[in-house]
Design a protein around this motif. Structure first.
Motif, short mmCIF file in Angstrom:
data_model
loop_
_atom_site.label_atom_id
_atom_site.label_comp_id
_atom_site.label_asym_id
_atom_site.label_seq_id
_atom_site.Cartn_x
_atom_site.Cartn_y
_atom_site.Cartn_z
N TYR A 19 -7.68 -6.24 3.42
CA TYR A 19 -7.42 -4.82 3.65
C TYR A 19 -6.31 -4.63 4.67
O TYR A 19 -5.47 -3.73 4.54
N GLY A 20 -6.33 -5.46 5.71
CA GLY A 20 -5.26 -5.36 6.70
C GLY A 20 -3.90 -5.68 6.13
O GLY A 20 -2.91 -4.99 6.43
N LEU A 21 -3.82 -6.73 5.31
CA LEU A 21 -2.54 -7.09 4.71
C LEU A 21 -2.05 -6.00 3.77
O LEU A 21 -0.85 -5.67 3.74
N ILE A 64 -0.67 -3.18 5.74
CA ILE A 64 0.70 -3.44 6.18
C ILE A 64 1.70 -3.15 5.07
O ILE A 64 2.78 -2.58 5.31
N MET A 65 1.35 -3.53 3.85
CA MET A 65 2.27 -3.38 2.73
C MET A 65 2.41 -1.94 2.26
O MET A 65 3.52 -1.49 1.93
N MET A 66 1.30 -1.18 2.23
CA MET A 66 1.31 0.11 1.57
C MET A 66 1.05 1.29 2.50
O MET A 66 1.75 2.31 2.42
N ILE A 67 0.05 1.17 3.38
CA ILE A 67 -0.32 2.32 4.21
C ILE A 67 0.70 2.58 5.30
O ILE A 67 1.07 3.74 5.55
N ARG A 68 1.17 1.54 5.94
CA ARG A 68 2.16 1.75 7.01
C ARG A 68 3.45 2.40 6.50
O ARG A 68 3.96 3.33 7.13
N PRO A 69 4.03 1.96 5.38
CA PRO A 69 5.21 2.68 4.88
C PRO A 69 4.92 4.13 4.53
O PRO A 69 5.77 5.02 4.75
#
Length: 619
Positions: A145-147, A150-155
């Motif tokens: 979930y963290g990875l 990083i890939m989708m939620i942060r952008p």
């Protein structure tokens, strides 16, 4: 004739199951040893929860006593600067509260609506596979979930708030919402399925629409189980560390300066109590001094927040639980308006059900795309070589050993605790025990790992031990089993208890012949959810049970007998972001972990569906 006389002498009761009036009489002189065994079993399960909480609080209390802690400054100050001797946790408390509330606001409406759609709107041939897809989300470990965050939620947050990076409280809240939604759905479906069909039939006979039947006849009866799902989700949200650690930004001392700054603070980095405890500070400050004492005080604050939220939730739910027992009738609007509302409710609930399925498909697509190395059989059946080569055979065997041992220990303890909360304890005592249970379930696993390291690895001299890792994971699984079991017992139809009373069943016979067959599907669901969470736990195993390389596939003893496990393997590899081979190996290992948990979950769900389909409520 003797059976008729026995029924005539039996004490009748209409009290709800679990109350003092509805409990079957004690053994009455028949097989007292079995009765003592039942009491010992139920109290041992609850005793394990109390012991886990006592060990944890004892560890934290000793840590707080090792240095001077200014509690007023800790709670009321925002500045955390160990070099200047300032230890203020107000910003972390704010971050924890905001992230948890965001997760619940996003997950509870979707989770409850999806559960209602599965239970009340869809036929079984469609509901069962869709329910499995929702439960498979629980098989995704926290590090994955963290990875994905990083890939989708942060952008997404970076574009939404026009801020660089996207590390923020909002990103952490969204990740947590996705994580806790499967728990809410699974527990809520069990609660809704336990509502007797006669309530629905009576409501439809009154001319109510489907939406009105759900609102007036089904939800009041399933309230206890629905509340248990939310409490489990809240415990997961407050206690999660690894996934939040990767997306929250870990910025100390950030608080909104005015009400208008609140929304701006959501899209900027923050800090929570769990991310502070999961960071490097607890392993660098030693075991005494003001800095270590302040960190232990953060753990006590976190436990207090979980307990307070749980106590508030049980009090609020209990206040309205007795207001009416059957179908609630009130003012009904015009036929046209009722029909339109029914259509809107149907569309919303079915739409909410599509969201978890879409999330699962998206996650599996990312895992398969990034972890394509796991699609080769050699990756499963060969040992790892070097820093990021070979396969994950030894990690798979170590993970299965830890999960199997944890399940064997946690299942009887969690079920005994659930029976005690749901069937034996008085309402006030049950609320206290429920609060303690959820407090243990909401404990950050980094604290469990540190406490396990002090107790097993150091005090008992085990060193790194697979058994120590399994024992440390038991407090993660037991609360889930206990709360789902207790919620199922509370929703048990009153006629089952009345029939047991009329037949003169002893307490042992009542539990064996009525409680266990009725609650077993929910108990199995709780075990699966707990193991799914335990399978992705990283922090406890790092301190107690695992090494990155050098351990045999299966240990030959207990003392100084570490194993390799998939969660810690993934976490270690994910830290080496500069090496593409390491990241590829991490994604492949994550896909293996998800697939293993998904297979186990599917097999157990098939068994659960067999129990539910057979309607084996009594034996």
């Amino acid at each position: 004739m003797s059976l008729t006389l026995e029924r005539g002498r039996a004490r009748q009761s209409t009290a709800p199951p679990g109350s003092a009036e509805s409990r079957p009489p004690v053994e009455g002189g028949r097989r007292p040893g079995r009765a003592r065994w039942v009491w010992a079993w139920t109290y041992t399960g609850m005793f394990s929860v109390v012991i886990a909480l006592a060990v944890l609080t004892g560890y934290l209390a000793i840590g707080v006593a090792s240095g001077d802690v200014d509690w007023l400054a800790l709670i009321g100050d925002r500045t955390w600067s160990p070099t200047n001797g300032a230890f203020g946790a107000l910003a972390m408390i704010y971050g924890s509260a905001v992230v948890a509330v965001l997760a619940l606001v996003l997950a509870v409406p979707v989770g409850w609506s999806a559960a209602i759609a599965l239970s009340e709107y869809l036929p079984p041939r469609l509901a069962k596979p869709l329910r499995l897809s929702v439960e498979l989300l629980a098989a995704v470990p926290s590090i994955v979930y963290g990875l994905i965050g990083i890939m989708m939620i942060r952008p997404f947050v970076a574009a939404l708030g026009d801020v660089p990076g996207g590390d923020s409280l909002l990103a952490a809240g969204i990740v947590l919402a996705v994580m806790i939604m499967p728990t809410i759905v699974a527990v809520s479906v069990d609660a809704l399925a336990a509502v007797p069909a006669r309530y629905r039939e009576a409501a439809y006979a009154l001319g109510l629409t489907r939406r009105e039947v759900v609102r007036s006849a089904v939800l009041p009866q399933a309230r206890s189980g629905l509340r248990a799902g939310v409490l489990l989700g809240l415990a997961r949200a407050l206690g999660e560390a690894i996934a939040v650690f990767l997306v929250v930004g870990r910025a100390d001392g950030r608080l909104p300066q005015s009400p208008g700054d609140f929304f701006s603070s959501l899209v900027h980095p923050g800090q929570t109590l769990t991310t502070k405890l999961a960071g490097p500070e607890p392993t660098l400050v030693g075991t005494s001094g003001p800095h270590f004492a302040a960190l232990c005080a953060l753990g006590i604050i976190l436990l207090a927040l979980v307990a307070a939220a749980t106590a508030w939730g049980t009090r609020r739910a209990g206040a309205g639980a007795g207001a009416g027992g059957g179908v609630k009738r009130g003012h009904r609007p015009s036929v046209w308006l009722r029909t339109e509302r029914d259509r809107l409710a149907t569309a919303f609930r079915l739409g909410a059900l599509l969201l978890p399925a879409t999330l699962l498909v998206g996650m599996l697509t990312i895992l398969v795309t990034r972890g394509s190395s796991a699609l080769h059989p050699a990756f499963w059946f060969s040992s790892s070589t070097g820093a990021a080569g070979g396969g994950v055979r030894d990690q798979i065997l170590g993970t299965l050993l830890l999960l199997a041992t944890t399940a064997l220990i946690a299942l009887p303890l969690g079920y005994g605790a659930g029976v005690l909360i749901g069937a034996h304890a008085s309402p006030k005592t049950a609320r206290v025990l429920e609060t303690l249970t959820v407090a243990v379930g909401g404990t950050p696993t980094i604290l469990l790992g540190l406490a396990g390291y002090v107790l097993f690895s150091t005090a008992m001299g085990w060193g790194r031990s697979w058994l120590a890792g399994a024992i440390v994971l038991v407090p993660v699984v037991v609360p889930v089993i206990a709360l789902t079991t207790a919620g199922r017992i509370r929703s048990m139809p009153g006629e089952l208890t009345e029939a047991a009373l009329a037949l003169g069943l002893s307490r042992t016979q009542y539990i064996r012949s009525v409680v266990i067959p009725y609650t077993w599907p929910a108990t199995l669901t709780g075990l699966l959810l707990g193991l799914a969470r335990a399978a992705g736990e990283t922090a406890p195993l790092i301190f107690t049970a695992t090494v990155f390389f050098g351990a045999p596939a299966l240990p030959s003893g207990i003392v100084d007998a570490p194993v390799q496990a998939l969660p810690t393997h993934i976490f270690t590899l994910s830290q080496d972001s500069g090496a593409p081979e390491a990241i590829t190996q991490a994604w492949g290992s994550a896909l293996v972990l998800v697939l293993i948990t998904a297979v186990l979950l599917s097999l157990a769900v098939a068994l659960r569906n067999r129990f539910e389909g057979a309607r084996r409520w009594t034996t």
